[in-house]
Scaffold this motif. Structure first.
Motif, PDB file in Angstrom:
ATOM      1  N   GLY A   6      27.852  24.615  18.886  1.00  0.00           N
ATOM      2  CA  GLY A   6      27.842  25.603  17.818  1.00  0.00           C
ATOM      3  C   GLY A   6      26.444  26.049  17.505  1.00  0.00           C
ATOM      4  N   PRO A   7      26.290  27.178  16.838  1.00  0.00           N
ATOM      5  CA  PRO A   7      24.964  27.731  16.561  1.00  0.00           C
ATOM      6  C   PRO A   7      24.199  26.956  15.504  1.00  0.00           C
ATOM      7  CG  PRO A   7      26.662  29.105  15.572  1.00  0.00           C
ATOM      8  CD  PRO A   7      27.373  28.050  16.354  1.00  0.00           C
ATOM      9  N   SER A   8      24.934  26.283  14.614  1.00  0.00           N
ATOM     10  CA  SER A   8      24.173  25.622  13.551  1.00  0.00           C
ATOM     11  C   SER A   8      24.562  24.155  13.405  1.00  0.00           C
ATOM     12  CB  SER A   8      24.358  26.348  12.221  1.00  0.00           C
ATOM     13  OG  SER A   8      25.727  26.591  12.022  1.00  0.00           O
ATOM     14  N   VAL A   9      23.691  23.446  12.697  1.00  0.00           N
ATOM     15  CA  VAL A   9      23.912  22.033  12.458  1.00  0.00           C
ATOM     16  C   VAL A   9      23.740  21.780  10.970  1.00  0.00           C
ATOM     17  CG1 VAL A   9      21.495  21.519  12.983  1.00  0.00           C
ATOM     18  CG2 VAL A   9      23.186  19.692  13.090  1.00  0.00           C
ATOM     19  N   VAL A  10      24.535  20.847  10.450  1.00  0.00           N
ATOM     20  CA  VAL A  10      24.439  20.523   9.030  1.00  0.00           C
ATOM     21  C   VAL A  10      24.038  19.063   8.896  1.00  0.00           C
ATOM     22  CG1 VAL A  10      25.658  20.420   6.829  1.00  0.00           C
ATOM     23  CG2 VAL A  10      26.265  22.173   8.513  1.00  0.00           C
ATOM     24  N   ILE A  11      22.936  18.849   8.224  1.00  0.00           N
ATOM     25  CA  ILE A  11      22.450  17.479   8.044  1.00  0.00           C
ATOM     26  C   ILE A  11      22.599  17.119   6.582  1.00  0.00           C
ATOM     27  CG2 ILE A  11      20.460  15.951   8.315  1.00  0.00           C
ATOM     28  CD1 ILE A  11      19.388  18.141  10.298  1.00  0.00           C
ATOM     29  N   SER A  12      23.326  16.033   6.310  1.00  0.00           N
ATOM     30  CA  SER A  12      23.524  15.627   4.922  1.00  0.00           C
ATOM     31  C   SER A  12      22.912  14.256   4.703  1.00  0.00           C
ATOM     32  CB  SER A  12      25.015  15.554   4.597  1.00  0.00           C
ATOM     33  OG  SER A  12      25.659  16.723   5.041  1.00  0.00           O
ATOM     34  N   MET A  13      22.159  14.128   3.614  1.00  0.00           N
ATOM     35  CA  MET A  13      21.490  12.857   3.358  1.00  0.00           C
ATOM     36  C   MET A  13      21.553  12.477   1.896  1.00  0.00           C
ATOM     37  SD  MET A  13      18.100  12.840   5.699  1.00  0.00           S
ATOM     38  CE  MET A  13      17.151  13.944   4.690  1.00  0.00           C
ATOM     39  N   SER A  14      21.598  11.169   1.681  1.00  0.00           N
ATOM     40  CA  SER A  14      21.430  10.579   0.358  1.00  0.00           C
ATOM     41  C   SER A  14      20.606   9.315   0.565  1.00  0.00           C
ATOM     42  CB  SER A  14      22.786  10.175  -0.235  1.00  0.00           C
ATOM     43  OG  SER A  14      23.408  11.275  -0.831  1.00  0.00           O
ATOM     44  N   PRO A  15      19.890   8.856  -0.462  1.00  0.00           N
ATOM     45  CA  PRO A  15      19.066   7.656  -0.256  1.00  0.00           C
ATOM     46  C   PRO A  15      19.937   6.463   0.147  1.00  0.00           C
ATOM     47  CG  PRO A  15      18.535   8.702  -2.341  1.00  0.00           C
ATOM     48  CD  PRO A  15      19.733   9.406  -1.813  1.00  0.00           C
TER      49      PRO A  15
END
Lengths: 1117, 261
Positions: B223-232
């Motif tokens: 896919g064209p985009s990537v989603v990066i999700s973070m929490s401490p």
């Protein structure tokens, strides 16, 4: 070299202890400061030691108890009427004043009359079981030097030479002010020759006597640098001869004393020291002049062994959690001892010293102490009272002994407290403590080892661990696995971290610990008996003529060297002291030959024809020796019938001149024949063991002669001999092959054409073609005889065994059933296979062994294949018990660097799995991490793609505890594939397809590791899946999907069965473990990986049970 | 009976590319909702989850939940035989030990079918529960791949810090240090695919092993985009949405500074 004290107060017996006197095989530094590395003790300190010991009332042991520990009392006797016979074990040299009168009435005092002079001190045990020390006086050290032809032999010239040498020595010797005379005389010898070459230029020698053995190296230096000989203008350099012979050995050779032999002191020739004059703890202390002592040849009556006393002991220390015990911090809590007397089957003393109370132990004396100091001091008194000749144990040399000594040192700093200095008095010399020294032992045969050498004067320390490492190839050298192997006995391998808990418990816990400790002390002694270690060493010492201590601390060479020196002395030959490393650049010569194997699975018998003692017999047959090596000039003066030509050297035939090496060898081999005969006729077991030890020693000695001539950095290397030996070896092998293949053909009227399928060094494998039966044996006998006739005496080709069937895989790799008679095969013989190699896991060894059994014994290839498939599928489904996957490797040279213990980076270029693991374990817990020299057990775990194997090694216990997934695929492809392919290749068409791939590899198990802090596992949750078909099911909807519910009963029963199987297996393992350790009512604490109680397996099954139980519990929800 | 047809067969090919370096053996779980694969990599450091919704397929039928075990290497060999433009059909009986793969070329002039022997994989089914993340970054997948590839030259671990300024990827190694700052393109006129959108509740800074991030970028083609999700202190999620059908998500736990071995 240390030089801590410069005051030398020397009296008999308390002077410097000096071992040897010349070059040492493994310590190249010796030449100059040779013998000054020992510290001198002044008398005041010793007196203080003795006084302290007497004062130490609080820790002293009852005298009646001491009596029970001790030797039989000496009955009064008349030294003028009775001979004394002593079997000696240890010999050393001290400096002391010369005798004022010879103990033999009317005889003159021999040797120098101005002190100090060397006094030889011999420790041993009399035939009545009394400990004895003999002080032998009057033997003067000397060295030989080649004298130039021009030297005029007159007494005035010799006296002038003596004065000249004396003066030069005065300037060379370091402690010159202690001596008045340095050179005691020069003798001119013209009845001797150099051993090197058929004709030699060295035919006359100076025999130069000096005051001390330590003056021999300077003497050698003076003569090689150049001396001005009286009557000659130029200074000449003289080749030294026999100046590298240790002094003690020199004395033994000249007096024809063999190692550990019997010495007789004739009545009237010796004097007995009174109790008040005694300098040692020995029961008998004797003085004698060296000429009076009679050495008994070890034959007949004198082949017996004295009632030697052997102490085997073991200590336990209370370590802190996570640390290996350190003497500075951790107390010694128990010392168990076992004293046995040679010739008495059961130990005479068995006791254990414990710290704090302990319940009584059957058959063992328990001595409790309130403080550690008291414990140690009591033990020291025991040691002196028991007065043993030999101290043994398991790894005592590098652990127990140094630990005790270091611990006493640490305790002596505790104030207030009792004086600990008497504790160190372990030896037989009064007031002289045991001394430790770090040494490195390097030898081609045994690799590099760091050792602690402890000198306990008058007692021989003989550690069983290095002995086992030297003499037996095993996958594990823990006391436990060694005993399992040789005694069929187990002991619980208690991890040292548990010891502390037991010690802090009650009397019963300590009792339990004491029981282990006693067992640990008993086992080395049993091992020693079982393997006849003592006898074998004594016999080896007698055969080769070196002290027992040389056998322990030195390499192979000194033994052969001693035999050559002895022989040369009789033949009036002298051995040159060649500069070291003359051949160090490594004149590599062609080694043994291997006939190319014809790789196949043979279903017809293959006969093996062996040369008996090939190399020794070649040396005899072709008269190969230093003395027969002919130079090109010699050849001109000889007729061609007188020598055998060989591309590597030409040697004169025995008819012209018999060499000394062939003489030594033929004596050794005929002595071996005699010993074997005596062994058969031996009246009792002890006698039999002695003769067996003797014949073994003779065999080993005969075989090491060849190696001695080929050792480039040796005492007397001679590549011409070594390379000629191998050259003849190759010729013989090829001749045999040709002879067999030419003779046994259809053309010559035999049933089949024969073929030599393989040959290695000293054996040829022949396929006659006949089916199994008496005919094969007949043919083989005949062939062996026929070929032997082609070769000169004593080279003998023997027929011993037939392989049928025979699986020949490669050079030095084969397997087959071995037959020595027509009726029944003896056993399966495997060479070079994974069954015997140690760097493989148990699984590989098992699979190979079982497959071979099935192929060779059952002749059932199909069942072999299905067996292998089952094993592979078990492996992939994680049904394999982890202990079968453990690989062990030892931390050797180079590992220091990786562990941060020094060393050089270039020694550790390629990262090794076990070394990297050891480094990681050290970070994790320095206490339980493996140490240098240890064998590290590891398994390969799964890692990210492309990760190197060395990063995937992990400690098996850690893997079990954390449920780390094992890389089963790695085991299949890196461990099993190759060996399986090798053995199945000649049997199966396509190994890859039939064995290694297929349906059996399609069922796998992926373990879920235990969650650790921070790992992804601590965030992951298990989702509900159907137990029947593994499909995802909604949460809280039971354990089966709607489609499987109808099969619930079936699935439940299946899971129940799994649990039952696991439980059954566990209870079997558990009762087996209880049996092995002989206890029913206590927990088995053994964690040893080599132990038959299968700790890893028990742990694994425990986890299986847990898993099955969880699965079953799901049905209850 | 299970049957699923996908016109855009290249999705399957790309998915396998994205999986095969991390996962050697895994189960495809089929249910009425669609297909899912959940597997930890062999060293159990990261987890990847694939979800393909049934409505994304041209035809989807799943009578009962089943689990199909495959070896990614072997499946890869078969998928290699399909062209990028082929239509792929997966088929399996309810209790079969084979998976049938059918490849049809665009104009139906070539139809090939293959059968893959299935594996029986006994493993726990693991998943990471959905949570609310403090920050979410959406960026072009190519850009992400490039950053990771560049940083890997310098070191083994990479710190991702999200602040008001933007996202900072930094690395320290023997060679030196490297920093890549990616600014939010909020307000800048850009195509949606090239936009960098940062949705931040509070700043987050986490450190990861680059080796695994690099494995994740194998999904870039999906896919064209990537989603990066973070929490401490929780695992990062790197999600590649797959157009109209689902996604592949990778989870990786952050490194703890004084991590015990």
């Amino acid at each position: 070299m240390s030089k801590r004290s410069t005051t030398t107060t020397t009296t008999i017996g308390t002077g410097k202890r000096i071992r040897g006197g010349g070059d040492d095989e493994y310590e190249p530094t010796v030449d100059d400061e040779v013998m000054d590395d020992e510290v001198d003790y002044d008398e005041a300190a010793m007196e203080a030691n003795m006084a302290a010991m007497a004062e130490n009332g609080e820790a002293s042991v009852d005298s009646t108890v001491k009596q029970r520990w001790g030797r039989p009392d000496v009955k009064p006797f008349d030294p003028n009427k009775e001979d004394i016979n002593v079997q000696w074990l240890d010999m050393d040299m001290v400096s002391g004043p010369p005798l004022t009168a010879n103990p033999k009435k009317g005889a003159t005092v021999l040797g120098s009359s101005v002190g100090p002079v060397p006094v030889i001190r011999v420790f041993g045990c009399s035939d009545k079981g009394h400990s004895a020390s003999i002080f032998i006086h009057g033997f003067t050290p000397y060295a030989l030097f080649a004298a130039p032809k021009e030297f005029e032999n007159t007494s005035s010239n010799l006296e002038r030479l003596r004065e000249y040498i004396d003066e030069r020595l005065r300037n060379q010797v370091r402690d010159a002010r202690n001596y008045k005379v340095f050179c005691h005389g020069v003798k001119f010898l013209d009845d001797r020759k150099s051993v090197m070459g058929y004709s030699t230029t060295h035919t006359q020698f100076f025999q130069v006597y000096c005051s001390m053995p330590s003056m021999v190296p300077p003497l050698k230096r003076i003569f090689s640098e150049g001396v001005k000989l009286p009557g000659m203008v130029e200074t000449v350099s003289c080749q030294p001869f026999e100046s590298n012979v240790p002094f003690v050995l020199r004395f033994m050779i000249d007096q024809e004393i063999s190692g550990a032999g019997w010495l007789s002191l004739p009545a009237g020739a010796y004097s007995v020291r009174k109790e008040s004059e005694k300098k040692t703890h020995c029961q008998l202390e004797l003085d004698i002049s060296y000429k009076e002592i009679i050495s008994r040849e070890s034959v007949g009556e004198w082949s017996k062994i004295a009632p030697l006393r052997v102490l085997s002991f073991d200590i336990e220390c209370q370590g802190r959690k996570g640390y290996f015990p350190e003497a500075e911090k951790d107390p010694v809590i128990q010392i168990a001892n076992c004293v046995s007397v040679y010739g008495t089957p059961d130990p005479v003393v068995k006791n254990v010293f414990t710290l704090k109370g302990c319940l009584p132990i059957v058959g063992t004396q328990v001595i409790t102490s309130e403080t550690e100091q008291e414990l140690l001091l009591k033990w020291q008194q025991f040691l002196q009272a028991a007065d043993v000749d030999i101290i043994t144990g398991y790894n005592v040399q590098n652990f127990d002994i140094p630990y005790l000594l270091d611990r006493a040192e640490a305790l002596s700093k505790v104030r207030p407290g009792p004086n600990m200095s008497p504790f160190k008095l372990w030896g037989r010399i009064k007031g002289s403590p045991a001394k430790m020294k770090d040494t490195t032992f390097q030898s081609a045969a045994f690799g590099k080892r760091n050792n602690v050498e402890t000198t306990i004067e008058g007692r021989v320390v003989f550690d069983m661990l290095p002995y086992m490492q030297r003499n037996h190839k095993l996958s594990s050298y823990t006391l436990n696995s060694v005993c399992a192997e040789f005694l069929g006995q187990q002991k619980e391998d208690v991890h040292h971290s548990i010891i502390s808990d037991l010690q802090n418990g009650n009397d019963e816990d300590r009792h339990r610990l004491a029981v282990y400790c006693v067992k640990d002390a008993l086992l080395p002694q049993r091992l020693m008996d079982k393997l006849s270690v003592l006898i074998n060493y004594v016999e080896m010492a007698r055969v080769t003529g070196v002290p027992v201590s040389f056998l322990i601390s030195r390499g192979q060479q000194i033994k052969v060297f001693s035999m050559i020196l002895r022989k040369c002395r009789n033949e009036k030959l002298c051995v040159p002291d060649l500069p070291k490393g003359r051949n160090a650049d490594g004149v590599a010569y062609e080694g043994a030959t291997v006939l190319d194997p014809i790789k196949k699975y043979y279903e017809v018998p293959i006969a093996t024809l062996d040369f008996a003692s090939l190399y020794p017999s070649i040396m005899q047959a072709y008269n190969l020796c230093y003395t027969t090596l002919a130079s090109p000039q010699d050849l001109a003066n000889l007729s061609p019938e007188d020598y055998n030509k060989n591309p590597n050297g030409t040697f004169v035939k025995a008819s012209k001149k018999k060499g000394i090496l062939p003489t030594i060898l033929s004596e050794l081999l005929s002595a071996r024949k005699q010993a074997k005969k005596d062994m058969k006729n031996a009246p009792n077991e002890f006698e039999k063991a002695v003769q067996n030890g003797r014949q073994l020693a003779l065999k080993v000695s005969a075989n090491s002669v060849y190696g001695f001539t080929g050792a480039a950095v040796g005492q007397l290397p001679c590549m011409a001999i070594a390379s000629t030996v191998t050259n003849y070896g190759r010729q013989l092998l090829e001749k045999t092959k040709a002879c067999v293949e030419e003779t046994y053909t259809k053309a010559n009227g035999y049933e089949f054409d024969s073929q030599v399928v393989y040959g290695d060094t000293d054996s040829v494998m022949v396929k006659f073609g006949n089916p199994m039966g008496p005919r094969v044996f007949e043919l083989s006998e005949e062939a062996a005889e026929k070929c032997s006739k082609l070769f000169p005496h004593p080279i003998l080709l023997e027929f011993e065994k037939v392989y049928y069937p025979y699986l020949l895989m490669n050079k030095k790799r084969y397997a087959g059933l071995l037959w020595t008679n027509v009726e029944k095969f003896d056993y399966m013989d495997c060479k070079g296979l994974e069954t015997v190699r140690r760097d493989n896991c148990q699984l590989v060894r098992d699979v190979i062994q079982t497959s071979l059994n099935k192929i060779l014994i059952d002749r059932d290839t199909k069942s072999a294949i299905s067996y292998v498939k089952k094993q592979i599928s078990d492996l992939l489904q994680n049904k394999m018990d982890i202990s079968r996957l453990v690989i062990t490797k030892s931390l050797n040279k180079g590992a220091e660097w990786a562990l941060g213990l020094g060393g050089k980076a270039e020694d550790y270029k390629i990262k090794q799995a076990h070394v990297e693991l050891a480094a990681r374990m050290k970070k994790r817990d320095a206490g339980s991490a493996p140490q240098m020299g240890d064998r590290v057990p590891y398994v390969i775990i799964q890692g990210p793609k492309g990760a190197q194997t060395y990063t995937k090694a992990e400690d098996p216990i850690y893997v079990l505890d954390n449920n780390v997934p094992i890389d089963c695929q790695w085991y299949l492809s890196n461990q099993l594939t190759k060996p399986l392919t090798r053995i199945f290749e000649p049997v199966v068409n396509d190994v890859e397809k039939d064995l290694l791939k297929g349906d059996h590899t399609r069922k796998i198990f992926i373990a879920t590791p235990t969650a650790r802090k921070g790992s992804l596992m601590s965030f992951a949750v298990k989702k509900a899946t159907c137990m029947g078909c593994k499909a995802l099911i909604p949460k809280d909807s039971g354990n089966l999907c709607e489609h499987c519910v109808c099969k619930e009963n079936e699935i439940y029963l299946d899971k129940l069965k799994n649990l039952r199987v696991a439980e059954e297996e566990y209870s079997q393992l558990w009762s087996a473990a209880q049996r092995i350790h002989g206890q029913m009512f206590q927990d088995v604490m053994c964690t040893g990986d080599g132990c038959a109680c299968q700790f890893y397996r028990r742990k694994k099954v425990q986890q299986d049970i847990k898993r099955c139980q969880t699965a079953l519990d799901m049905f209850a929800q | 009976m299970f049957e699923a047809r996908l016109t855009n067969g290249s999705i399957l090919k790309k998915l396998l590319e994205a999986l095969k370096d991390l996962v050697t053996d895994a189960n495809i779980d089929c249910s009425e909702e669609g297909l899912s694969i959940q597997a930890m990599d062999s060293s159990h450091v990261s987890l990847c989850a694939v979800a393909l919704r049934s409505d994304g397929f041209d035809h989807f039928r799943c009578d009962r939940n089943i689990s199909l075990g495959f070896n990614s290497q072997n499946l890869g060999k078969i998928l290699k035989c399909a062209d990028n433009t082929d239509m792929i059909t997966l088929k399996a009986e309810d209790s079969a030990d084979n998976l049938t793969l059918m490849f049809e070329s665009k104009n139906q002039d070539r139809i090939s079918d293959f059968e893959l022997k299935l594996m029986d994989i006994d493993a726990d089914h693991l998943g990471i529960p959905d949570t609310e993340y403090k920050t979410t970054i959406r960026m072009p997948s190519n850009e992400f791949k490039r950053i990771i590839t560049d940083l890997q030259v310098l070191g083994d671990t990479c710190t991702i810090a999200v602040t008001k300024e933007g996202v900072r990827f930094s690395v320290t190694g023997d060679l030196g240090t490297g920093n890549v700052l990616v600014r939010s393109t909020n307000g800048v006129d850009k195509e949606e695919e090239e936009a960098v959108v940062i949705d931040m509740e509070e700043p987050v800074e986490l450190t990861f092993a680059l080796r695994y991030l690099n494995f994740f970028t194998k999904a870039t083609n999906l896919g064209p985009s990537v989603v990066i999700s973070m929490s401490p202190d929780v695992p990062v999620v790197v999600e590649y949405p797959i157009e109209q059908i689902g996604h592949i998500k990778y989870y990786l736990a952050p490194k703890i500074d004084d991590a015990e071995e």
